[in-house]
Design an enzyme around this catalytic site. Structure first.
Site, mmCIF file in Angstrom:
data_model
loop_
_atom_site.group_PDB
_atom_site.id
_atom_site.type_symbol
_atom_site.label_atom_id
_atom_site.label_comp_id
_atom_site.label_asym_id
_atom_site.label_seq_id
_atom_site.Cartn_x
_atom_site.Cartn_y
_atom_site.Cartn_z
ATOM 1 N N GLU A 60 -37.844 32.403 -7.538
ATOM 2 C CA GLU A 60 -37.075 33.570 -7.308
ATOM 3 C C GLU A 60 -37.415 34.618 -8.051
ATOM 4 O O GLU A 60 -37.794 35.797 -7.306
ATOM 5 C CB GLU A 60 -35.564 33.240 -7.420
ATOM 6 N N THR A 214 -54.746 -5.571 -18.575
ATOM 7 C CA THR A 214 -55.458 -4.321 -18.215
ATOM 8 C C THR A 214 -56.206 -3.836 -19.339
ATOM 9 O O THR A 214 -57.375 -3.381 -19.253
ATOM 10 C CB THR A 214 -54.814 -3.106 -17.370
ATOM 11 N N PRO A 299 -51.875 -6.480 -11.353
ATOM 12 C CA PRO A 299 -51.136 -7.197 -10.400
ATOM 13 C C PRO A 299 -49.725 -7.485 -10.705
ATOM 14 O O PRO A 299 -48.945 -7.645 -9.827
ATOM 15 C CB PRO A 299 -52.097 -7.974 -9.795
#
Length: 366
Positions: A60, A214, A299
């Protein structure tokens, strides 16, 4: 004509305010993204603004600065209720009053109690306020504008509602849902265009998370990189869920390109299964001011997050490839029958080169 009735110019300004808000997606966290459009009494735009960064001018104020004296007597169209408190900046509700704005259209109410109350303050000062969500049930155009503003700001809105970071599970896979081949090769399933978009997505979050599997399999860097492969811009916090501390000392995720937290059973606590308590990890990230987690790897980890009800959206990059064997996008979850499946709602489909990116909403709306 009802005071709450909106003109075509005001509806257009609502969607423009949401578009402006999205410009701050990579820099505004842990604050919300907010856009503002100022219209003259005749309906034309005299100022625009969005929230760029914490501590910087709110949307604003940026729009009022752009409009200058042309804001007086005009309409402010905002994607989120003007704040009503003094933090690092002053209250936007008071700035609008001081500028002589006569009408304010609010697409979404602020759910954060310290900042809420802008609508009431504006009304008490004699400003006409249109609370758009109250019209959404009767007006499809109003509902669409509210939906647009909510979706653009879904990360912050959901984080405020849940009191934990918003979690996006990102996965790249083949048409048959494989994330690697049977021989474990997994690099470059998706196209360069998709991989570039992943880095744009990483730039919009403040945390990237993977499981230790991973790290052991792929040794990822988990950084935001340019098309030359070099780290660029603000880097998210890297989190590795590693119950027993198996992350190798030489792993790339431990380099100095970005900060890293190894969330072990010792540092994060354990759940009933003896593994890292995922809800506790998110609680700690919330305490550290983190608001958006990109869940990237594993997964099993993804299935655990889904089963715990901790995934808010899925972003899936699907390559035009079929493998027929190899690890799937999800593995080891608790779902044993179709009636227990995790429901998802498709909210966006975009093409990147030969791939498609699908974005799904999981659970309740923001």
């Amino acid at each position: 004509m009802s005071p709450d009735a909106l003109t075509p110019a005001e509806f257009a300004a609502l969607h423009r305010a949401a578009e402006l808000a999205e410009y701050g997606a990579a820099t505004a966290l842990p604050n919300p993204v907010v856009g503002c459009v100022l219209l003259a009494p005749g309906g034309w735009t005299v100022g625009e603004g969005y929230h760029r960064r914490p501590g910087g001018p709110h949307a604003e104020v940026a729009a009022l600065t752009a409009a200058g004296p042309l804001a007086r007597g005009g309409t402010a169209v905002v994607s989120l209720e003007p704040c009503n408190h003094t933090g690092r900046t002053g209250p936007c509700s008071q700035a609008l009053i001081a500028a002589g704005v006569s009408r304010v259209i609010v697409a979404v109410r602020d759910p954060w109690p310290p900042a809420a109350g802008g609508v009431d303050h504006l009304r008490q000062a004699g400003v006409q306020v249109v609370d758009l969500p109250s019209l959404a049930g009767q007006d499809p155009a109003a509902a669409a504008a509210v939906e647009h503003a909510q979706d653009v700001n879904r990360v912050w809105l959901a984080a405020m509602r849940h009191g934990r970071p918003f979690v996006t599970w990102k996965v790249g896979m083949t048409i048959d849902g494989r994330v690697a081949a049977a021989d474990a090769t997994s690099r470059w399933i998706t196209s360069p265009q998709s991989r570039a978009d992943v880095h744009a997505l990483r730039a919009r979050v403040d945390t990237i998370m993977v499981g230790v599997g991973t790290v052991l399999d792929d040794d990822p860097a988990l950084t935001v990189r340019d098309d030359q492969g070099e780290p660029v811009g603000r880097q998210p916090l890297r989190v590795v869920i590693d119950s027993s501390g198996r992350t190798p000392a030489q792993a790339r995720v431990l380099d100095d390109a970005a900060p890293t937290w190894l969330a072990t059973a010792e540092s994060a606590g354990t759940g009933a299964d003896g593994r890292v308590d995922l809800a506790a990890v998110l609680a700690e990230l919330w305490r550290r001011g983190r608001r958006h987690v990109l869940l990237e790897g594993g997964p099993h980890l993804a299935a655990s997050f889904l089963d715990a009800g901790l995934v808010d959206e899925v972003v899936a990059y699907v390559a035009p490839t079929l493998l027929g064997a190899g690890p799937s996008a999800l593995s080891g979850g608790a779902v044993g029958t179709l009636s227990d499946a995790h429901a998802a709602e498709l909210v966006d489909l975009t093409r990147f080169g030969p791939d498609v990116r699908l974005r799904y909403r999981i659970g309740a709306r923001a």
